[in-house]
Design a protein around this motif. Structure first.
Motif, PDB file in Angstrom:
ATOM      1  N   LEU A 439      -5.481 -42.001  25.319  1.00 38.90           N
ATOM      2  CA  LEU A 439      -5.603 -41.604  26.666  1.00 38.90           C
ATOM      3  C   LEU A 439      -4.640 -41.969  27.740  1.00 38.90           C
ATOM      4  CD1 LEU A 439      -8.026 -40.578  27.931  1.00 38.90           C
ATOM      5  CD2 LEU A 439      -9.392 -42.847  28.261  1.00 38.90           C
ATOM      6  N   GLN A 440      -4.030 -42.989  27.535  1.00 42.71           N
ATOM      7  CA  GLN A 440      -3.053 -43.413  28.582  1.00 42.71           C
ATOM      8  C   GLN A 440      -2.078 -42.115  28.350  1.00 42.71           C
ATOM      9  OE1 GLN A 440      -2.710 -45.069  30.987  1.00 42.71           O
ATOM     10  NE2 GLN A 440      -4.525 -46.568  30.640  1.00 42.71           N
ATOM     11  N   VAL A 441      -1.439 -41.979  27.367  1.00 44.02           N
ATOM     12  CA  VAL A 441      -0.527 -40.793  27.096  1.00 44.02           C
ATOM     13  C   VAL A 441      -0.836 -39.559  27.419  1.00 44.02           C
ATOM     14  CG1 VAL A 441       0.658 -39.414  25.049  1.00 44.02           C
ATOM     15  CG2 VAL A 441       0.514 -42.089  25.044  1.00 44.02           C
ATOM     16  N   GLU A 442      -2.267 -39.179  27.432  1.00 48.11           N
ATOM     17  CA  GLU A 442      -2.706 -37.903  27.767  1.00 48.11           C
ATOM     18  C   GLU A 442      -3.042 -37.928  29.189  1.00 48.11           C
ATOM     19  OE1 GLU A 442      -3.777 -34.983  26.227  1.00 48.11           O
ATOM     20  OE2 GLU A 442      -3.470 -35.837  24.033  1.00 48.11           O
ATOM     21  N   VAL A 455     -12.923 -36.779  29.285  1.00 50.61           N
ATOM     22  CA  VAL A 455     -13.367 -37.851  28.330  1.00 50.61           C
ATOM     23  C   VAL A 455     -15.056 -37.686  27.890  1.00 50.61           C
ATOM     24  CG1 VAL A 455     -13.638 -40.224  28.057  1.00 50.61           C
ATOM     25  CG2 VAL A 455     -11.835 -39.380  29.210  1.00 50.61           C
ATOM     26  N   MET A 456     -15.323 -37.730  26.658  1.00 51.10           N
ATOM     27  CA  MET A 456     -16.759 -37.537  26.408  1.00 51.10           C
ATOM     28  C   MET A 456     -17.185 -38.666  25.786  1.00 51.10           C
ATOM     29  SD  MET A 456     -17.032 -33.928  24.709  1.00 51.10           S
ATOM     30  CE  MET A 456     -16.776 -32.203  25.268  1.00 51.10           C
ATOM     31  N   PHE A 457     -18.247 -39.249  26.039  1.00 51.07           N
ATOM     32  CA  PHE A 457     -19.046 -40.275  25.381  1.00 51.07           C
ATOM     33  C   PHE A 457     -19.963 -39.891  24.591  1.00 51.07           C
ATOM     34  CE2 PHE A 457     -20.532 -44.547  24.385  1.00 51.07           C
ATOM     35  CZ  PHE A 457     -19.668 -45.374  25.050  1.00 51.07           C
ATOM     36  N   VAL A 458     -19.917 -39.905  23.187  1.00 52.10           N
ATOM     37  CA  VAL A 458     -20.910 -39.344  22.209  1.00 52.10           C
ATOM     38  C   VAL A 458     -21.531 -40.365  21.759  1.00 52.10           C
ATOM     39  CG1 VAL A 458     -21.269 -37.925  20.312  1.00 52.10           C
ATOM     40  CG2 VAL A 458     -19.244 -37.465  21.758  1.00 52.10           C
ATOM     41  N   SER A 548     -16.721 -36.925  31.381  1.00 54.01           N
ATOM     42  CA  SER A 548     -16.161 -37.321  32.773  1.00 54.01           C
ATOM     43  C   SER A 548     -14.643 -36.469  32.557  1.00 54.01           C
ATOM     44  CB  SER A 548     -15.886 -38.638  33.283  1.00 54.01           C
ATOM     45  OG  SER A 548     -15.222 -39.310  32.224  1.00 54.01           O
ATOM     46  N   ILE A 549     -14.259 -36.104  33.967  1.00 63.57           N
ATOM     47  CA  ILE A 549     -13.282 -35.267  33.981  1.00 63.57           C
ATOM     48  C   ILE A 549     -12.005 -35.634  34.727  1.00 63.57           C
ATOM     49  CG2 ILE A 549     -12.304 -32.804  34.554  1.00 63.57           C
ATOM     50  CD1 ILE A 549     -14.462 -32.581  32.631  1.00 63.57           C
ATOM     51  N   TYR A 550     -10.916 -35.763  34.158  1.00 63.61           N
ATOM     52  CA  TYR A 550      -9.709 -36.061  34.809  1.00 63.61           C
ATOM     53  C   TYR A 550      -9.047 -34.849  35.711  1.00 63.61           C
ATOM     54  CZ  TYR A 550      -4.774 -37.116  35.993  1.00 63.61           C
ATOM     55  OH  TYR A 550      -3.640 -37.297  36.671  1.00 63.61           O
ATOM     56  N   ASP A 556      -8.009 -43.132  36.275  1.00 64.93           N
ATOM     57  CA  ASP A 556      -7.597 -44.050  35.484  1.00 64.93           C
ATOM     58  C   ASP A 556      -8.663 -44.162  34.349  1.00 64.93           C
ATOM     59  OD1 ASP A 556      -9.237 -46.921  35.506  1.00 64.93           O
ATOM     60  OD2 ASP A 556      -9.579 -45.825  36.927  1.00 64.93           O
ATOM     61  N   SER A 557      -8.092 -44.590  33.098  1.00 60.81           N
ATOM     62  CA  SER A 557      -8.873 -44.552  31.799  1.00 60.81           C
ATOM     63  C   SER A 557     -10.264 -45.204  31.721  1.00 60.81           C
ATOM     64  CB  SER A 557      -8.023 -44.656  30.476  1.00 60.81           C
ATOM     65  OG  SER A 557      -7.514 -46.124  30.785  1.00 60.81           O
ATOM     66  N   ALA A 558     -10.201 -46.571  32.350  1.00 60.63           N
ATOM     67  CA  ALA A 558     -11.242 -47.269  32.110  1.00 60.63           C
ATOM     68  C   ALA A 558     -12.501 -46.629  32.793  1.00 60.63           C
ATOM     69  CB  ALA A 558     -11.105 -48.791  32.703  1.00 60.63           C
ATOM     70  N   THR A 559     -12.199 -45.889  34.286  1.00 62.32           N
ATOM     71  CA  THR A 559     -13.162 -45.496  34.904  1.00 62.32           C
ATOM     72  C   THR A 559     -13.925 -44.228  34.293  1.00 62.32           C
ATOM     73  OG1 THR A 559     -11.873 -46.189  36.608  1.00 62.32           O
ATOM     74  CG2 THR A 559     -13.795 -44.782  37.489  1.00 62.32           C
ATOM     75  N   LEU A 560     -12.785 -43.530  33.672  1.00 63.36           N
ATOM     76  CA  LEU A 560     -13.443 -42.161  33.275  1.00 63.36           C
ATOM     77  C   LEU A 560     -14.268 -42.542  32.038  1.00 63.36           C
ATOM     78  CD1 LEU A 560      -9.830 -40.437  33.114  1.00 63.36           C
ATOM     79  CD2 LEU A 560     -11.903 -39.442  33.993  1.00 63.36           C
ATOM     80  N   ILE A 561     -13.949 -43.668  31.137  1.00 62.91           N
ATOM     81  CA  ILE A 561     -14.751 -43.815  29.976  1.00 62.91           C
ATOM     82  C   ILE A 561     -16.327 -44.378  30.393  1.00 62.91           C
ATOM     83  CG2 ILE A 561     -15.052 -45.383  28.146  1.00 62.91           C
ATOM     84  CD1 ILE A 561     -11.925 -45.404  27.574  1.00 62.91           C
ATOM     85  N   LYS A 562     -16.102 -45.132  31.692  1.00 60.22           N
ATOM     86  CA  LYS A 562     -17.448 -45.742  32.385  1.00 60.22           C
ATOM     87  C   LYS A 562     -18.166 -44.643  32.736  1.00 60.22           C
ATOM     88  CE  LYS A 562     -17.936 -47.304  36.172  1.00 60.22           C
ATOM     89  NZ  LYS A 562     -17.371 -47.862  37.623  1.00 60.22           N
ATOM     90  N   ASN A 563     -17.638 -43.479  33.384  1.00 63.02           N
ATOM     91  CA  ASN A 563     -18.415 -42.500  34.075  1.00 63.02           C
ATOM     92  C   ASN A 563     -19.147 -41.613  32.891  1.00 63.02           C
ATOM     93  OD1 ASN A 563     -17.646 -43.414  36.343  1.00 63.02           O
ATOM     94  ND2 ASN A 563     -16.095 -41.964  37.050  1.00 63.02           N
ATOM     95  N   ALA A 564     -18.044 -41.676  31.794  1.00 61.99           N
ATOM     96  CA  ALA A 564     -18.830 -40.726  30.592  1.00 61.99           C
ATOM     97  C   ALA A 564     -19.847 -41.335  30.116  1.00 61.99           C
ATOM     98  CB  ALA A 564     -17.696 -40.341  29.705  1.00 61.99           C
TER      99      ALA A 564
END
Ligand SMILES: Nc1nc2c(ncn2[C@@H]2O[C@@H]3COP(=O)(O)O[C@H]4[C@@H](O)[C@H](n5cnc6c(=O)[nH]c(N)nc65)O[C@@H]4COP(=O)(O)O[C@H]3[C@H]2O)c(=O)[nH]1
Length: 866
Positions: A439-442, A455-458, A548-550, A556-564
């Motif tokens: 995710l960092q690389v992306e 980022v999708m949380f399934v 969640s969309i960047y 930042d990755s952690a927030t994107l995951i949390k929001n998803a």
């Protein structure tokens, strides 16, 4: 020891030329023997060399003189060439003493003529005695006594014995001297009884050509003697000092024991020397065989070594390899010997790598590292290689030895460990750690390209039920199938990772529009909705996805995951089996959730919990026979909170344990009041949550509450759900039996929603089945629901259970249930859950008469709280 022996060996510095007697006496071949003898006597040497035109023809020695026929006067005049020994053996002047010693031993000679090979000059004669005298064996002479040389067989001849007779005897017995006895009378006059005649005296005789003399006239007197206990060193010193070559040995009693000669002493030294030499050689042989044995051992080790070994010469050409080399590389020894090790190169290492290796070998004499090589088959494999430069005593590299091990297995294990660290072992998908890296690389890529990323949380809906009811093995197979279905919905460069349990995260890079993420989510939801066939059973797993969309929702990755994650929860709240795009408002909701959790902690202490009661009536008569206690939370700001909103939270936090006890106690207390008023008996039904049921001491708690509230156990029914019992059926059955032993009844709540295992159902000690309202909802319109409800009722009856229908909202529902013989009914059609006072007011007196659609029921519906 060996070292000491070797020190006795001739020093390299000493040569035959250095120890040879330079005063070489030479004569012509025609020289009469008497002349030769005269010359030798004058010069006091023991040999004369016969030379003609510069060439040595032969040699004549004192010993040879004894062979002369002394009765024949012509014998003295014979030319020396007639009796000389020939040819004369020569040794080069430069020959080392060591080599000279070997030569004496091998050829059994007593004299050699030493010749300077370069100039052809004769340097002198060398005897074995000369060699011995130069070996430093004085220590030996000091240690040995004179008596060690006593041979016995002393020849003592009377003084009047003729010289002719004496020389004949000496010649025959190979004696170089005889003792002359002058008789005891002469001894008394102080001249000594004994004298001696030696080879040298014979030589003098030859020179004087005197025949007919008696030995007494020629003998040297008196015979010099030493005590037999003297050391040889002392005897030799006396002889050297007096310039004599023989000495008599006296016994302790003064009698003459023997005569020993300088030659005897030297002979004994020679023996000692030869003995020492023999021992030294023997030990050197032993050392050699020891080193041979070591060499053999080393060869065996190399042969049987599991490590490949290759030896090259200083130019780097292979000169030997061991069997392990052939096994590892596939090359037989004959295929590689004489070739350069580059034939093993894989091409994976750069020229700079090899250059560094050589620098290291040259500077440090060794190199170690990992290297990729190629087998004969072409296969490339990693090896751990040690190379050592082997140097000679001058420090010049003569060979290189390479020892290597195939580390393919090690590398594979390393890779497996790396995989375990970065991949989920069950599904083979990247795990959380790798996901975070990717995710960092992306994200960096998206930032560079100014593109979007999703980022999708399934999360699977109610997956726990599958695990609980069908076991983890089935659960795992479902997860593997889910992983593969999600993968199939994605592009190759998208990432799907398993975060643990039933949670997956999908990263979609290079997103054209947020809609594209929605389309993918839709595809995943649809793909997972298709039944999964496992062991002939079709399982339906639905899923909820949050997106969640960047950069829209965070950078930042952690927030994107949390929001998803937040969006996923919203999707669940919205009815599951769908997806939600993150909206900032959701965050506020999750904060609410947090606040709720905090507030729930204080709910018990602040007396904010209360119970509502809903009657259960006979389906045929409408007569209330039981009442279900339903929990409510009176929140100061949120108002009356439904258990649907906080029971799972209470379960998660463990608060359900004290809350559950409070519910039971409170319900029992209410029931006590009901009984006090002598109303018609009514069963009290209380919900028990999974965590509560499994809690250590749960049964004891129930017993305690029954006792403390004086509740009649037979009037208490505990409602359990299927899923809570399936987790550990044996323990559950045991616990249920204990509850039954307390006298309480058990009902199975929400029947039909779990993965009902009918096989277990018959083992559960229950009294009642409650059909979930999901099935009741459509029974008047939907044939399938009606058939299911009917089947559950028949099943319950066949197991001897009472069947309760929940969620009866209409007359039509009731009609169908009545037709199918349902025992009890509960639902808004009769009454909503009511506060205790209202419930008592409604059903207290009129309970026996209450029937569906009666005025009492109508009133209850109107008065009920939500
Ligand atoms: N739509 C509809 N709903 C009807 C009808 N008749 C009854 N209901 C609702 O159905 C639920 C019945 O309880 P449940 O299935 O045990 O389901 C309960 C039970 O599982 C749980 N619960 C309630 N009280 C407690 C408690 O004290 N302890 C535990 N562990 N769980 C509780 O919360 C769930 C929900 O409780 P409630 O919100 O009170 O919801 C109650 C009740 O209000 C109807 O005709 N139509």
């Amino acid at each position: 020891m060996l070292e000491r022996k070797l020190r006795l060996l001739p020093a390299d510095a000493l040569t035959a030329g250095a120890i040879a007697h330079g005063d070489l006496l030479e004569c012509a071949p025609a020289l009469p023997l008497c002349e030769a003898a005269r010359l030798m006597s004058e010069r006091r040497v023991s040999s004369i060399v016969v030379v003609e035109e510069g060439q040595i023809l032969g040699i004549w020695t004192e010993r040879d003189a004894l062979a002369i026929n002394f009765t024949d006067p012509a014998a003295f005049l014979r030319p020396i060439s007639d009796v000389m020994s020939a040819p004369v053996r020569t040794v080069p002047a430069a020959m080392s003493l060591h080599e000279l010693t070997q030569r004496f031993r091998e050829e059994q000679m007593r004299h050699y003529l030493v010749v300077d090979e370069e100039s052809g000059r004769r340097c002198g004669i060398v005897s074995l005695s000369d060699v011995v005298l130069n070996q430093g064996v004085e220590h030996y002479l000091k240690l040995r006594k004179v008596d060690s040389l006593i041979k016995g067989g002393l020849r003592v001849l009377p003084a009047d014995t003729s010289m002719t007779e004496a020389t004949r005897l000496m010649h025959e017995a190979a004696l170089d001297a005889v003792v002359v006895d002058f008789g005891a009378g002469l001894a008394a006059k102080g001249q000594g009884r004994y004298g001696i005649v030696t080879e040298r005296d014979v030589m003098r005789l030859v020179a004087r050509k005197e025949l007919g003399l008696a030995i007494g006239e020629l003998a040297s007197r008196p015979l010099l003697t030493v005590d037999e206990h003297y050391s040889l060193y002392r005897a030799r010193a006396m002889m050297t000092e007096r310039c004599i070559r023989h000495i008599g040995v006296l016994h302790s009693d003064g009698s003459l024991a023997d005569v020993i000669s300088f030659r005897d002493i030297l002979g004994s030294m020679e023996l000692a020397y030869v003995d020492e030499l023999h021992q030294a050689l023997h030990e050197s042989d032993r050392a050699l065989s020891h080193s041979r044995r070591n060499l053999y051992l080393a060869e065996q080790v190399i042969e049987s070594s599991l490590e490949g070994i290759m030896v090259t010469d200083a130019q780097g050409l292979i000169i030997s390899v061991n069997p392990a080399f052939s096994r590892l590389t596939g090359y037989a020894a004959e295929e590689v010997i004489g070739r350069c090790p580059t034939l093993l190169s894989s091409g994976r290492q750069s020229p700079a790598f090899y250059a560094r290796m050589w620098v290291c070998l040259q500077t440090e004499g060794k190199w170690q590292g990992e290297i990729w090589n190629r087998r004969k088959s072409g296969e490339i494999y990693p090896e751990l290689l040690h190379i050592t430069a082997i140097k000679d005593e001058k420090g010049q590299v003569t060979h290189y030895a390479a020892v290597f091990t195939d580390i393919s297995l090690l590398k594979e294990t390393e890779a497996r460990i790396r995989d375990l660290a970065y991949y989920d072992p069950l599904t083979g998908l990247p795990n959380r750690r790798l996901l975070e890296d990717r995710l960092q690389v992306e994200l960096s890529h998206a930032a560079r390209m100014c593109s979007r990323l999703a980022v999708m949380f399934v999360d699977l809906d109610r997956f726990k039920r599958i695990n609980d009811s069908l076991g983890h093995e089935i659960g795992d197979r479902v997860l593997v199938e889910v992983a593969s279905r999600i993968r199939l919905c994605l592009r190759d460069d998208d990432t799907v990772a398993r975060m643990g349990g039933d949670e997956f995260i999908v990263v979609l890079g290079n997103l054209a529009q947020p809609d594209a993420a929605a389309a993918t989510a839709r595809r995943i939801v649809a793909a997972l909705r298709r039944p999964i066939a496992i062991d002939g059973r079709e399982l339906v797993v639905t899923t909820s996805i949050g997106i969640s969309i960047y950069p829209d929702d965070s950078a930042d990755s952690a927030t994107l995951i949390k929001n998803a994650d937040i969006a996923m929860y919203r999707a669940k709240e919205e009815g599951r089996n769908s997806f939600q795009l993150y909206q900032p408002a959701m965050n506020a909701r999750s904060l609410e959730h947090l606040a709720l959790e905090t507030a729930l902690h204080g709910a018990l202490q602040r007396d904010q919990l209360l119970l509502h009661f809903q009657p259960l009536v006979r389906a045929d008569t409408g007569e209330p026979v039981a009442v279900e206690a339903l929990l409510r939370w009176q929140h100061p700001e949120l108002g009356l909170v439904s258990p649907a909103d906080f029971i799972s939270l209470a379960e998660e936090t463990g608060l359900i344990v004290p809350i559950g006890e409070w519910v039971l106690r409170h319900a029992c207390l209410c029931h006590g009041r009901w009984r006090e008023d002598e109303r018609a008996p009514l069963r009290m039904m209380v919900n028990i949550s999974a965590r509560q049921f499994r809690q250590e001491g749960f049964v004891e708690m129930v017993g305690r509450v029954l006792h403390e509230t004086e509740m009649e156990p037979s009037l208490l029914t505990l409602e359990l759900t299927e899923s809570m019992l399936m987790d550990d059926t044996e323990a559950s059955v045991l616990r249920m039996q204990k509850l039954r032993e307390l006298g309480v009844s058990l009902a199975l709540d929400d029947f039909g929603t779990g993965y009902s295992s009918l096989a277990y159902l018959k083992d559960f000690p229950i009294d009642e089945l409650k059909i979930d309202r999901l099935f009741v909802r459509g029974i008047d319109r939907n044939m399938r629901d009606a058939a299911l409800a009917s089947a559950i009722i028949s099943l319950g009856h066949s197991l001897g259970l009472r069947v309760v229908a929940e969620g009866v909202e209409t007359r039509a529902h009731l009609d169908v249930l009545q037709r199918h013989g349902c025992d009890l009914a509960q639902g808004f059609h009769f009454s909503k859950p009511l506060p205790w006072q209202t419930f008592v007011a409604m059903y207290g007196k009129a309970s026996a008469q209450a029937v569906p659609g009666s005025s009492a029921c109508q009133a209850a519906r109107t008065a009920s709280a939500p």
